[in-house]
Design a protein around this motif. Sequence first.
Motif, PDB file in Angstrom:
ATOM      1  N   TYR A 764     106.846  13.833  37.245  1.00 54.49           N
ATOM      2  CA  TYR A 764     108.182  13.519  36.746  1.00 54.49           C
ATOM      3  C   TYR A 764     108.696  12.196  37.328  1.00 54.49           C
ATOM      4  N   ILE A 765     108.361  11.924  38.578  1.00 52.63           N
ATOM      5  CA  ILE A 765     108.786  10.652  39.176  1.00 52.63           C
ATOM      6  C   ILE A 765     108.114   9.484  38.461  1.00 52.63           C
ATOM      7  N   PHE A 766     106.806   9.592  38.236  1.00 52.10           N
ATOM      8  CA  PHE A 766     106.086   8.530  37.537  1.00 52.10           C
ATOM      9  C   PHE A 766     106.659   8.321  36.140  1.00 52.10           C
ATOM     10  N   MET A 767     106.912   9.433  35.450  1.00 53.78           N
ATOM     11  CA  MET A 767     107.415   9.312  34.087  1.00 53.78           C
ATOM     12  C   MET A 767     108.811   8.687  34.076  1.00 53.78           C
ATOM     13  N   PHE A 768     109.643   9.064  35.037  1.00 51.89           N
ATOM     14  CA  PHE A 768     110.974   8.484  35.111  1.00 51.89           C
ATOM     15  C   PHE A 768     110.901   6.973  35.315  1.00 51.89           C
ATOM     16  N   LEU A 769     110.045   6.546  36.239  1.00 51.76           N
ATOM     17  CA  LEU A 769     109.916   5.111  36.486  1.00 51.76           C
ATOM     18  C   LEU A 769     109.425   4.389  35.241  1.00 51.76           C
ATOM     19  N   TYR A 770     108.457   4.977  34.572  1.00 44.99           N
ATOM     20  CA  TYR A 770     107.933   4.330  33.366  1.00 44.99           C
ATOM     21  C   TYR A 770     109.009   4.237  32.294  1.00 44.99           C
ATOM     22  N   VAL A 771     109.718   5.342  32.083  1.00 50.20           N
ATOM     23  CA  VAL A 771     110.750   5.354  31.050  1.00 50.20           C
ATOM     24  C   VAL A 771     111.863   4.378  31.401  1.00 50.20           C
ATOM     25  N   ALA A 772     112.312   4.420  32.673  1.00 48.38           N
ATOM     26  CA  ALA A 772     113.430   3.570  33.067  1.00 48.38           C
ATOM     27  C   ALA A 772     113.094   2.099  32.916  1.00 48.38           C
ATOM     28  N   ILE A 773     111.882   1.722  33.236  1.00 48.18           N
ATOM     29  CA  ILE A 773     111.493   0.311  33.173  1.00 48.18           C
ATOM     30  C   ILE A 773     111.250  -0.134  31.746  1.00 48.18           C
ATOM     31  N   ASN A 774     110.614   0.709  30.949  1.00 47.17           N
ATOM     32  CA  ASN A 774     110.192   0.276  29.626  1.00 47.17           C
ATOM     33  C   ASN A 774     111.221   0.509  28.545  1.00 47.17           C
ATOM     34  N   LEU A 775     112.242   1.338  28.803  1.00 44.74           N
ATOM     35  CA  LEU A 775     113.288   1.482  27.798  1.00 44.74           C
ATOM     36  C   LEU A 775     114.116   0.213  27.682  1.00 44.74           C
ATOM     37  N   GLY A 776     114.335  -0.479  28.810  1.00 40.42           N
ATOM     38  CA  GLY A 776     115.107  -1.718  28.796  1.00 40.42           C
ATOM     39  C   GLY A 776     114.227  -2.915  29.069  1.00 40.42           C
ATOM     40  N   SER A 777     114.860  -4.041  29.231  1.00 44.48           N
ATOM     41  CA  SER A 777     114.117  -5.270  29.487  1.00 44.48           C
ATOM     42  C   SER A 777     114.072  -5.615  30.952  1.00 44.48           C
ATOM     43  N   SER A 778     114.497  -4.677  31.813  1.00 42.07           N
ATOM     44  CA  SER A 778     114.540  -4.993  33.239  1.00 42.07           C
ATOM     45  C   SER A 778     113.155  -5.217  33.791  1.00 42.07           C
ATOM     46  N   GLY A 779     112.200  -4.484  33.293  1.00 38.98           N
ATOM     47  CA  GLY A 779     110.846  -4.652  33.819  1.00 38.98           C
ATOM     48  C   GLY A 779     110.299  -6.018  33.522  1.00 38.98           C
ATOM     49  N   SER A 780     110.374  -6.435  32.250  1.00 39.41           N
ATOM     50  CA  SER A 780     109.856  -7.755  31.904  1.00 39.41           C
ATOM     51  C   SER A 780     110.703  -8.852  32.515  1.00 39.41           C
ATOM     52  N   GLY A 781     112.049  -8.636  32.554  1.00 36.93           N
ATOM     53  CA  GLY A 781     112.904  -9.650  33.140  1.00 36.93           C
ATOM     54  C   GLY A 781     112.616  -9.866  34.597  1.00 36.93           C
ATOM     55  N   LEU A 782     112.478  -8.778  35.329  1.00 37.06           N
ATOM     56  CA  LEU A 782     112.176  -8.892  36.750  1.00 37.06           C
ATOM     57  C   LEU A 782     110.809  -9.533  36.953  1.00 37.06           C
ATOM     58  N   ALA A 783     109.838  -9.143  36.121  1.00 38.26           N
ATOM     59  CA  ALA A 783     108.500  -9.724  36.264  1.00 38.26           C
ATOM     60  C   ALA A 783     108.543 -11.227  35.999  1.00 38.26           C
ATOM     61  N   LYS A 784     109.291 -11.624  34.956  1.00 41.45           N
ATOM     62  CA  LYS A 784     109.388 -13.056  34.667  1.00 41.45           C
ATOM     63  C   LYS A 784     110.082 -13.811  35.800  1.00 41.45           C
ATOM     64  N   ALA A 785     111.159 -13.241  36.307  1.00 44.83           N
ATOM     65  CA  ALA A 785     111.884 -13.900  37.382  1.00 44.83           C
ATOM     66  C   ALA A 785     111.002 -14.068  38.608  1.00 44.83           C
ATOM     67  N   LEU A 786     110.303 -12.989  38.959  1.00 41.96           N
ATOM     68  CA  LEU A 786     109.426 -13.075  40.121  1.00 41.96           C
ATOM     69  C   LEU A 786     108.299 -14.068  39.882  1.00 41.96           C
ATOM     70  N   GLY A 787     107.735 -14.057  38.677  1.00 37.14           N
ATOM     71  CA  GLY A 787     106.637 -14.973  38.387  1.00 37.14           C
ATOM     72  C   GLY A 787     107.080 -16.413  38.456  1.00 37.14           C
TER      73      GLY A 787
END
Length: 1518
Positions: A764-787
């Motif tokens: 459930y923790i893994f699924m929550f993290l996956y859902v939370a990151i991939n439902l919005g653009s925070s995952g890609s945004g954070l990755a782009k910012a860090l990159g």
Amino acid sequence: MLPRLLHLALWALLPAMVVASTTPPANSQFKREAGRCAMRDSCGRKSTFGGELPCPDNDLAQPNEDATFLATLADICGEDFPTTTCCTMGQLEVLSASLQQAEPLIATCPACRSNFRHFYCSFTCSPDQSLFLSVTETQRLSNGKDAVKAVEMDVAPSFGEGFFNSCKDVKFGATNGYAMDLLGGGAKSYLPFLRYMGQERALGSPFQINFPSPSFFASTLATELDEQHPFPPPSTNTTFGVPFADKPLSCADTGLNARCACPDCPSVCAVLPPIESPEERYKHRCKVGKMSCFAFSLTILYAVTLVACTVLLAVSELWARRGGVAAGVKDEENGWTRLRNRLSFAGVGGRWSRSPSASGYDQLPLEDPLAGEFDESPTVIGGRRGQRGGGGGSGRNSLVGATSTAGAQDGEDLASQRTTNSSSNHNSLSSRRQLGQGASLLAPSPSEPSPFLQPRTYPLNTALSNIFYRLGLFCARSPWLTLALGCVVCGVVNLGWGRFEVEKDPVRLWVAKGSPAERAKATFEEGFGSFYRTEQIFLSVAPTSPHVSTLDLDLNSDLTVTRAPWTAVDAPVLNFPRLQFLARTEAQIRALTSSPSNLTLSSVCFSPATDPAPPTDSTGCVVQSLMGYFGDSLDGVTEDTWADQLNQCATTPAACLPSFGQPLNVKLVLGGVPTPDQEGDLLQADQARAIVITYVVRNSLDKDEVARAEEWEAELQKFLHELARPGGEAQELGLQVAFSTGLSLEEELSASTNTDVPIVVLSYIFMFLYVAINLGSSGSGLAKALGRGLFLLGASLVQLVRMIPLPRRAGGRARSNSLNSLAGSTSGMGAYFKRQVLVDSKFLLGLWGIIIVLLSVSTSVALCSAMGVKVTLVIAEVIPFLVLAIGVDNVFILSHELDQQNARAYATAARHGPLFGEDQQEDDPEGLPPAEERVARALGRMGPSILLSASCEIVAFGLGAMVGMPAVRNFAIYAAGAVLVNALLQVTIFVSAMAIDLRRIESNRIDCFPCFKLSQTASLDLGATVTEGWIARFIRQIFAPTILLKPIKYLIMALFSGLFVLSWIGARHIELGLDQRLALPSSSYLVDYFNAVDSFLDVGPPVYFVTRDINFTALQDVKRVCGRFSTCNDFSLANVLEAERKRPESSFVAEPPAVWIDDFFQWLNPLLEDCCRVKKRNPSEFCTPEDSDFACRPCFEDRDPAWSITLDGLPEGQEFMSLLDHWLESPTDESCPLGGKAGYSSALTVDDSSVKMSHFRTFHTPLKTQSDFIEAYAAASRIAADLSKRTGGEVFPYSLFYVFFASYGNLWSTTREVLVFALFAVFLVTSILLGSFRTGAVVVLTVFLTVTNVMGVMGVWRISLNPISLVNLVISVGIAVEFCSHIARAFMGASGGGLPYDHPAGERDRDERAWQALVDVGSSVVSGITVTKLIGISVLALTRSKLLETYFFRMWLALIISGALHGLVFLPVALSLFGGQGYALTADDGDGSWISSAVGSRYEHENRGFLAEDDDDDSDEY
């Protein structure tokens, strides 16, 4: 008890066979001639407790005219025996008493009894004794007389073999064994049989009797004499002995003094119809080489079909090309260009082309609203290219594709346009792709072009869309009310947790209520009581270097046992120190006292002598251990004698009775005993590979009685864990311990569930993290910012290292511009980071999705508990994973659809200026629909898809409830309820959460902290942030165009057809069964126990054939059951069971049956004077064992008609019941081993007038594999059905394991029925909800292929078919629909529904709609269905439960991979070939806004990241 009887008989018998004489002088010659003796009378005893020893006597035999002597001689040895003898009256009396002791063992077979008596009469009294008997050694007794110490008797093979054959198959029903086991030590030929009886031992013969092997001369002489004389002729002073060669009786002779019944004489048995064993069926399978005929035929059929289709396609293509040339079509392209165009998605001309402009499928040139002024007024559309006002154009201004129906009619004009328009068609490729091919306006008929064409509508779909739209609008407008109502309803339903119960009883888990096996178990326990509880221990040699593991137990608060995994070692386990250790261990177990009730073994054990009451001490308990051979004590046993004594007792268990008085089967107490080199040799029990100890504990239907047993078992379990602890005495002696108690299985199954709780949480923790990151653009945004930050940091470090300005040279300006561009791009990093990471992230929305999944699980469990459906361990393990995998899919689907609605809305509103910029003051900018409206549209569009997939899953799970096994049925009910609740919560509560989250985003509020709002300067234009994910881009640009090329489509169909063939072949290798070790953690001590059972236990479980509705008080009915009497039916119950025993490879019956009716009637035999006895003064009163022999007489002593083997004169009616009651109370002891108390007191259920129910016990062959258990149950059921027909009553089989394997008899047929019903239900649901039987058929075909692939993987991966895997197959149907339903519905709604199937341009229309379906929802299927399921299931790989690993992780992994491949590859191709005509998905689409939707789709594809340079960067899906 029985063995002691035998040896007392032999001990008394052999001294009676000698006559008195004086020892001949040393120089005298022993004379051999007819009429001369070898020994006579008794010379005394060797010791006080020894037997009488005969005196050597070589004198002539003496005639005796005494009437009493002659009468006694005739009674014992028969009327034909010579009256001149070598014995006296005293010898006859001893001989008579001795033979009487052996009568219970052999009385049922007249031939064996006659031969036995004749042999010992001849040995004792024959006048020709000296011919075949000689004294070889004498001894001087304390009285000064010389007595016989050893004799030699020469027996001809003709008599020896006949004697042995007449007795070797005689059964002794009380022990489910053979009389030969007691008479001859289990001998397999006549010499070992005779030599066993002649061995000098304490309870046997007081002197040695040797039986030499027959010499050539003796054999020849014996043959001649046997043919001419019953006795050898007289001879004088011969030095050669003449073998004893009297003619023996055969059990198959017709005389009443010889003929035996079928159980004791196989040659008289009727032959049953032949039945092939499983091995024979396997050998006789049709094969071609090493392949089965089916696999070979299927492979050939596939190959022939593939070749035929290839040839047909090639001929069709050639014919089409020739037809094109004949029509005057000019082809000016060279070969390379034609090949390139044929393989191209937009190739021009030819039948391989996918260009919608080919063959009359024209591109309608409308103005692009994004390029200039957009005319929103209705326009009449139709006609040929360029007929619409506003001019032509191509490329990016060609917005909506349409079919010119006039052009479809006029093929000549179309053909002329192909060459001239090829360039424009090719250039317009990108525009058509960007539009998703989604705006085709096609006339329904090529002959009647309509001036204004709109998409078709489907009333049911329109109604459902409207319903979901209104539901979404209500939830979005009243989100807090919806949340409150949902929580209240769920809270009320969750009150059902008050009735929550966990079913732990294995029988109630795996046995269908009302099934034949369940009824048989209930009937057996009602009539005979619960089957015993067993505590079993295996001791074997430990491996030299074991790997130690740690095992946590819940027996005490903190008991941890470190142990080494069990490994079978092929080495002898016994030596004297280990034997002493065994004796100490057993003494400690007998002395164990439980807390708090102070129970001991004697308090809970089973004791046949006192049952149902407990014994006074543990000596009366049934404990099957090799210590029973030593009288449960090693007193008097030394290191030099223990092995010989053990081997002797193991060979003849009758000689070494344990304290509870029943013989010990060596196979039950020792494992891996080597087979003797020669027949008749002693068993080498001291070389056994394992020691087996079994404690039999009473079981009961009374819970209090069971609780007492469990309390003592818990104490025993702690003791055994301590015994098995590394570093203990057992390990120091080089022993490893494997054990099981009555508590073990249930406790270990519970422990298995507890150990997997962290895995559920982690999933459930893994699924929550996956859902939370991939439902919005925070995952890609954070990755782009860090990159970018890392890149900038690296560039800065390089600049600092160089410490010099960058040189200006060629290219320097470009590098400077690049760095400046980098600096410029990072200038907006803060705003970007704030917007993408802090605002656009959807952690709260993802958390809502996980909470809904948890709430649906909780609510479904409470709802089912309220209805009285108990939770099982399988439910506790699997339902959270299942609902998580299914529930998160819909979260992604709804969220992605809302993103698409936002993208279209932002694209339309972008014409009016930046969205939500710093000058924007309104909540909803001009032209932007309200957030509630967009949320409602998202649900209206995707609600029917969710309904489609949820309906199919609920129907599939509901069909899974058809399986009668409670664990499976309850699982299916819980799963269907959880999916239903989850779907309802997602279309209500989650929709409200989406509306709240969308308002938060558009208000620039921070995710997780919505009270904080970013400043307007930090906001960005939402319309500029719409991005296309890399998965969607890959599908649009590469994947979809590639798989829809016509050659590729045919290749895919061929490959998936081949995969189907391979899967079908693999599915035929699926085996039935469920190894109970899989339900346990790999570290469980029970795994070691089951491995030890498989390795060392060489006896099968007992099986009982239970009879009802048979009138045993009538001899006519008894004849249908009995087997030991001459008038029993040839195919009576006993005879059929005996015949089945002789073919164990097909019947799985290994031992003779215990037939109580035979033993009861034999107990009445007056020859057995110590069995049925009545008072002489009052014949109606039975005698007890304590009554004097002088006061009692045999029951049938003076009966008229007399007791007979023909059943004449035996009791019927009330007399039968009176005698039966007394028999069941008669003890089984040395004086009468046929007493019924020990062997049969629990085998009958009687009332005052009849036998209500009885059972006939036998044993199965050793069962090692799941297939063995299944085949054994099937064989027993077959036998019982046959017996029911032959006896006229009801006969059913029962064994402890039957209830767990009964369902396998029809599991394959159940599987087929359930899957067919499920597929048919899916076909109906999809056809109705999609509005097309053709598309429904394609979907159900895809689902069928997916399930077939899963079954093929089961065969390859050796995953057995059982009720659990059957449920998984049903789950496969439901989940496979998820991979198909969204694509199929998108296909139906693409291009407004497209053309009819038989339209000339229908094929290209279907290609276009399949392409658009993949572009629209393909990325959602990948990221929202495939990946989410993989993440949820991958955590199961960490489980310690082999059951979860095998039947859930492996099967679901195969299901997910197969479902994704078929849903994303096969289904689009199949739809492009066979899909039906569609319709507008929503009411808006049907009203004309489908055009603006296409515009929005184009806007989505043309607009990328928030900076121009991001066009080529990877980004997450929207």
